[in-house]
Design a protein around this motif. Sequence first.
Motif, short mmCIF file in Angstrom:
data_model
loop_
_atom_site.label_atom_id
_atom_site.label_comp_id
_atom_site.label_asym_id
_atom_site.label_seq_id
_atom_site.Cartn_x
_atom_site.Cartn_y
_atom_site.Cartn_z
N UNK A 148 0.83 -1.21 0.00
CA UNK A 148 0.00 0.00 0.00
C UNK A 148 0.86 1.26 0.00
N UNK A 149 1.89 1.29 0.85
CA UNK A 149 2.73 2.48 0.96
C UNK A 149 3.54 2.75 -0.30
N UNK A 150 3.84 1.71 -1.04
CA UNK A 150 4.61 1.88 -2.28
C UNK A 150 3.71 2.10 -3.49
N UNK A 151 2.40 2.02 -3.28
CA UNK A 151 1.47 2.28 -4.38
C UNK A 151 1.22 1.09 -5.28
N UNK A 152 1.62 -0.11 -4.83
CA UNK A 152 1.41 -1.30 -5.64
C UNK A 152 0.13 -2.04 -5.25
N UNK A 153 -0.59 -1.50 -4.29
CA UNK A 153 -1.92 -1.99 -3.99
C UNK A 153 -1.98 -3.17 -3.06
N UNK A 154 -1.78 -4.36 -3.57
CA UNK A 154 -1.94 -5.58 -2.79
C UNK A 154 -0.63 -6.35 -2.72
N UNK A 155 -0.56 -7.25 -1.76
CA UNK A 155 0.65 -8.08 -1.64
C UNK A 155 0.84 -8.95 -2.87
N UNK A 156 -0.27 -9.40 -3.47
CA UNK A 156 -0.15 -10.22 -4.69
C UNK A 156 0.45 -9.42 -5.84
N UNK A 157 0.03 -8.16 -5.97
CA UNK A 157 0.58 -7.31 -7.02
C UNK A 157 2.06 -7.01 -6.76
N UNK A 158 2.39 -6.75 -5.50
CA UNK A 158 3.78 -6.53 -5.14
C UNK A 158 4.62 -7.76 -5.45
N UNK A 159 4.13 -8.92 -5.11
CA UNK A 159 4.86 -10.16 -5.36
C UNK A 159 5.06 -10.37 -6.86
N UNK A 160 4.01 -10.10 -7.65
CA UNK A 160 4.09 -10.28 -9.11
C UNK A 160 5.23 -9.43 -9.69
N UNK A 161 5.26 -8.14 -9.32
CA UNK A 161 6.27 -7.26 -9.90
C UNK A 161 7.66 -7.56 -9.34
N UNK A 162 7.73 -7.98 -8.08
CA UNK A 162 9.03 -8.34 -7.51
C UNK A 162 9.63 -9.53 -8.24
N UNK A 163 8.82 -10.55 -8.45
CA UNK A 163 9.31 -11.74 -9.14
C UNK A 163 9.73 -11.41 -10.57
#
Length: 334
Positions: free
Chosen positions: A294-309
Amino acid sequence: MSAGSVALVVPEEVGVTFWDLYEVSIPATVFGMPQPDLADPWYELRMCGIRAHGPVDVPGFALRTRYGLDDIVGADTVIVSSVPEEVVEDGEPVPAELVTALRHAYDAGARMVSLCTGAFALAEAGLLDGRRATAHWMHTATLAERYPKVQVDNSVLYVDDGDVLTSAGMTAGLDLCLHLVRRDLGAHVANQLARRMVVPAHRPGGQAQFVDLSVPATDDQGLAPVLEWARARLDQPLTIDDLAQQAMVSPRTFYRRLQQATGTTPLQWLLHQRLARAQSLLETTGLPVEKIAQLSGLGTSNNLRHHFLKQIGISPSDYRNAFPRHLRESLSDT
């Protein structure tokens, strides 16, 4: 996390041009100057000379080093900053002793890195066969012609192929060196080091060589205030229209100006900034991954994980686990 040892191969007993000196000084500065407040121990740097013979007939001077090519074997990372000019310009062979030493170092498990014309040495050693690689755009055609097994990309700043990395010339070598620090010690350390060197914290390797990737010092286009404005609001939804409105130009004009200045699109720039924010929070805080998303603007943990991977190659949890809890606590206090 460990910084490890770095063997920097430099021209020795040959005419060293000012271009050579620049590309030697970059890794020497990044890896050879201890930064105990960022990581202790820092890298252990060895300057290892190539002993070549013949008259000095280029502008410049000669280097003398404490270490030779035998000393690169056993290093965690081996960096070839350049090869003698006659190798590239006149088609003379890469010094055989260098080729042998590089093969031995790679077989011993070293991470192999070239800056600019150093790619010719890695290619001659067979370490780039079947791999994507780059060099300064002025030399990529020669590299591709001489080594047809190498997938030469003349448009990017650097290529990270895991245990073998190559960069374009000049300042792109600094981008790759900071990328290595980011890989080894994390985004926080790399960002702080870049700040001390007064350079951009991170330019992705896929950015093009042929455009001016830095915001102009005079900032005639007024981008710097807009980008700082956006960085302060990464936790909020941001669109090209929002950025263009802040810059007081049309979305089309803003798109063009940002691409000219950074080599990337507004949406790609925003994604990179959000990921950088997430990396910093993962390194320096114990916040839940959902909150960091949320703080980084990526919304959800799933979205964060997707872009991280996709962009970094590991999950947010694995990335965080690379930083001991006591290190995160100490960073959060600074």
